[in-house]
Write a protein that holds these residues in place. Structure first.
Motif, PDB file in Angstrom:
ATOM      1  N   GLY A   6      -6.140 -44.737  82.293  1.00  0.00           N
ATOM      2  CA  GLY A   6      -5.135 -44.893  83.438  1.00  0.00           C
ATOM      3  C   GLY A   6      -5.399 -45.851  84.751  1.00  0.00           C
ATOM      4  N   GLY A   7      -4.345 -44.800  85.423  1.00  0.00           N
ATOM      5  CA  GLY A   7      -4.949 -45.149  87.306  1.00  0.00           C
ATOM      6  C   GLY A   7      -5.419 -45.134  87.491  1.00  0.00           C
ATOM      7  N   LEU A   8      -6.652 -44.387  87.561  1.00  0.00           N
ATOM      8  CA  LEU A   8      -7.570 -43.692  88.335  1.00  0.00           C
ATOM      9  C   LEU A   8      -8.661 -45.008  88.197  1.00  0.00           C
ATOM     10  N   VAL A   9      -8.298 -45.743  87.274  1.00  0.00           N
ATOM     11  CA  VAL A   9      -9.202 -47.557  87.284  1.00  0.00           C
ATOM     12  C   VAL A   9      -8.029 -48.568  87.418  1.00  0.00           C
ATOM     13  N   PHE A  10      -8.686 -49.354  88.268  1.00  0.00           N
ATOM     14  CA  PHE A  10      -8.036 -50.800  88.750  1.00  0.00           C
ATOM     15  C   PHE A  10      -9.572 -51.868  88.524  1.00  0.00           C
ATOM     16  N   ALA A  11      -9.589 -52.919  88.213  1.00  0.00           N
ATOM     17  CA  ALA A  11      -9.830 -54.065  88.000  1.00  0.00           C
ATOM     18  C   ALA A  11      -9.484 -55.222  88.397  1.00  0.00           C
ATOM     19  N   ASP A  12     -10.869 -56.043  90.017  1.00  0.00           N
ATOM     20  CA  ASP A  12     -10.394 -57.749  89.836  1.00  0.00           C
ATOM     21  C   ASP A  12      -8.619 -57.064  90.553  1.00  0.00           C
ATOM     22  N   ARG A  13      -8.177 -55.971  91.103  1.00  0.00           N
ATOM     23  CA  ARG A  13      -7.138 -55.485  91.599  1.00  0.00           C
ATOM     24  C   ARG A  13      -7.280 -54.415  92.612  1.00  0.00           C
ATOM     25  N   VAL A  14      -6.146 -54.411  93.765  1.00  0.00           N
ATOM     26  CA  VAL A  14      -6.333 -53.681  94.559  1.00  0.00           C
ATOM     27  C   VAL A  14      -5.698 -52.038  94.034  1.00  0.00           C
ATOM     28  N   GLY A  32     -24.470 -41.492  78.568  1.00  0.00           N
ATOM     29  CA  GLY A  32     -23.976 -41.427  76.660  1.00  0.00           C
ATOM     30  C   GLY A  32     -23.839 -42.230  75.983  1.00  0.00           C
ATOM     31  N   LEU A  33     -22.337 -42.716  76.864  1.00  0.00           N
ATOM     32  CA  LEU A  33     -21.459 -43.627  75.707  1.00  0.00           C
ATOM     33  C   LEU A  33     -21.900 -44.821  75.107  1.00  0.00           C
ATOM     34  N   LYS A  34     -21.655 -44.858  74.172  1.00  0.00           N
ATOM     35  CA  LYS A  34     -21.806 -46.693  74.252  1.00  0.00           C
ATOM     36  C   LYS A  34     -20.768 -47.333  74.179  1.00  0.00           C
ATOM     37  N   LEU A  35     -20.076 -47.545  75.066  1.00  0.00           N
ATOM     38  CA  LEU A  35     -18.938 -48.042  75.859  1.00  0.00           C
ATOM     39  C   LEU A  35     -18.828 -49.423  75.484  1.00  0.00           C
ATOM     40  N   LYS A  36     -17.243 -49.595  74.455  1.00  0.00           N
ATOM     41  CA  LYS A  36     -17.040 -50.475  74.101  1.00  0.00           C
ATOM     42  C   LYS A  36     -16.154 -50.734  75.055  1.00  0.00           C
ATOM     43  N   ALA A  37     -15.400 -50.504  75.217  1.00  0.00           N
ATOM     44  CA  ALA A  37     -14.465 -51.100  76.124  1.00  0.00           C
ATOM     45  C   ALA A  37     -13.545 -50.017  76.971  1.00  0.00           C
ATOM     46  N   LEU A  38     -13.283 -50.434  78.545  1.00  0.00           N
ATOM     47  CA  LEU A  38     -12.754 -49.840  79.767  1.00  0.00           C
ATOM     48  C   LEU A  38     -11.444 -50.477  79.605  1.00  0.00           C
ATOM     49  N   VAL A  39     -10.360 -49.743  79.251  1.00  0.00           N
ATOM     50  CA  VAL A  39      -9.243 -49.694  79.429  1.00  0.00           C
ATOM     51  C   VAL A  39      -8.431 -49.581  80.771  1.00  0.00           C
ATOM     52  N   PRO A  40      -8.126 -50.359  81.914  1.00  0.00           N
ATOM     53  CA  PRO A  40      -7.479 -49.919  82.897  1.00  0.00           C
ATOM     54  C   PRO A  40      -5.996 -49.843  82.842  1.00  0.00           C
ATOM     55  N   SER A  41      -5.369 -49.143  83.960  1.00  0.00           N
ATOM     56  CA  SER A  41      -4.619 -49.006  83.745  1.00  0.00           C
ATOM     57  C   SER A  41      -3.430 -50.849  83.852  1.00  0.00           C
ATOM     58  N   LEU A  54     -18.638 -50.272  83.306  1.00  0.00           N
ATOM     59  CA  LEU A  54     -17.995 -49.487  84.068  1.00  0.00           C
ATOM     60  C   LEU A  54     -17.746 -50.809  85.512  1.00  0.00           C
ATOM     61  N   SER A  55     -17.367 -51.715  85.460  1.00  0.00           N
ATOM     62  CA  SER A  55     -17.550 -52.533  86.607  1.00  0.00           C
ATOM     63  C   SER A  55     -16.065 -52.080  87.250  1.00  0.00           C
ATOM     64  N   GLY A  56     -14.932 -52.107  86.454  1.00  0.00           N
ATOM     65  CA  GLY A  56     -13.981 -52.003  87.233  1.00  0.00           C
ATOM     66  C   GLY A  56     -13.969 -50.228  87.815  1.00  0.00           C
ATOM     67  N   LEU A  57     -14.483 -49.362  87.048  1.00  0.00           N
ATOM     68  CA  LEU A  57     -14.745 -48.407  88.182  1.00  0.00           C
ATOM     69  C   LEU A  57     -15.768 -48.190  89.636  1.00  0.00           C
ATOM     70  N   ALA A  58     -17.159 -49.677  89.523  1.00  0.00           N
ATOM     71  CA  ALA A  58     -17.113 -49.224  90.568  1.00  0.00           C
ATOM     72  C   ALA A  58     -16.987 -50.276  91.489  1.00  0.00           C
ATOM     73  N   GLN A  59     -15.825 -51.231  91.395  1.00  0.00           N
ATOM     74  CA  GLN A  59     -14.818 -51.862  92.068  1.00  0.00           C
ATOM     75  C   GLN A  59     -13.993 -50.985  92.953  1.00  0.00           C
TER      76      GLN A  59
END
Length: 327
Positions: free
Chosen positions: A204-212, A236-245, A253-258
């Motif tokens: 959802g809107g908690l994570v943005f990637a390459d965008r302010v 511990g989750l084997k992350l396959k895809a993190l979908v930001p809004s 988790l690079s979008g979360l870090a950004q």
């Protein structure tokens, strides 16, 4: 209403590396969004919006929507910025799956999460309670604002808030665990969907990637706390895809870090500027760090965030000075 669906697992054939997102083929003359769904994991699909700000050129489509395919039916996530988007989204889904849509979810109260709900009025549409209240209170203003920004793309769009109150928790999902997690900070109610077995997160809107990040309803401290909570939940989750809004889908988790980096920097800038006694115009003229320069929606989102948030920091700084003044 509480939501409990028996969700199964759809088949997934492609092997190898996850494909890059296909660019949307927006046709402004025909008001065609050119939606390009792609499968990101077994049973999970996403339709990526432009990594931009709202404009007529993109039809106000800057949102990532998607759906989860199960043995019983489909779960649709977000419905886009207009009735037209919702209709084209529904047509795209129906071309790829013959299964019925069991549930539509709006992950928060912002307009591009729910203004496509008109296309789904014959299906249950749910959101967190605070999001529904916000949709009802601000829906008409959203309509007016997006009409001004995007014109004909918004023809016939009327806000239709979600009607079913979603309760956080685990859903029975066949052989996998599907969780709805309530957090906050981007808005007062931020819904996150986690498939613990497939390693897919609709953040959802908690994570943005390459965008302010956008901040019209933000509480920066609460948002940062929610990012910490989400990261801990995914440990511990084997992350396959993190979908930001907003922004590209990634398998890390690079979008979360950004997002965390921007929020921490923004909060520090506002705090230090207020303590120095800078006025709003002076803060707006300060340079931005180079690491943010290439992000989408600059400098518009910086200007909007400072204009909206800075007065509170000024008041707090003035209060601190006043409290420390001898009498």
């Amino acid at each position: 209403m509480a939501l409990a669906l028996l969700l199964g697992l759809g088949a997934w054939a492609p092997a190898g590396a996850q494909p890059a997102a296909a660019p949307a083929r927006v046709d402004v003359a025909r008001l065609d969004y050119g939606l390009q769904p792609r499968q990101i994991a077994p049973g999970h699909w996403v339709i990526e919006g432009a990594v931009e700000d709202f404009s007529r050129a993109n039809g106000c489509n800057i949102i990532n929507t998607g759906w989860i395919e199960t043995q019983q039916g489909l779960l649709v996530i977000n419905t886009g910025p207009s009735r037209r988007y919702g209709q084209q989204q529904r047509a795209a889904i129906e071309r790829l799956s013959q299964r019925p849509v069991l549930q539509v979810l709006n992950l928060n109260l912002h307009p591009d999460y729910f203004l496509g709900n008109q296309a789904w009025q014959d299906r249950p549409i749910g959101a967190l309670g605070g999001s529904i209240a916000g949709m009802r209170a601000e829906g008409k203003a959203y309509e007016d604002n997006l009409f001004r920004l995007c014109g004909d793309w918004m023809q016939g769009t009327e806000h239709q808030p979600a009607t079913g109150v979603i309760e956080p928790g685990f859903w029975p999902a066949g052989s996998r665990r599907l969780e709805l997690l309530r957090l906050d900070g981007h808005t007062a109610d931020d819904l996150v969907l986690i498939d613990h077995d497939q390693g897919v997160v609709f953040a959802g809107g908690l994570v943005f990637a390459d965008r302010v990040p956008t901040t019209p309803h933000a509480n920066l401290a609460r948002w940062l706390a929610s990012l910490d909570a989400l990261e801990a939940r995914l440990r511990g989750l084997k992350l396959k895809a993190l979908v930001p809004s907003h922004g590209p889908v990634r398998a890390d988790l690079s979008g979360l870090a950004q997002t965390r980096d921007w929020l921490q920097w923004l909060e520090q800038r506002l705090l230090e500027s207020a303590q120095r006694g800078l006025d709003l115009g002076e803060v707006l003229r300060l340079p931005l760090p180079e690491r943010f320069a290439a992000w989408a929606a600059q400098p518009a989102e910086y200007i909007r965030s400072v204009t909206q948030l800075y007065p509170r920091y000024e008041v707090e700084a003035l209060g601190s000075v006043t409290a420390g003044t001898p009498r």
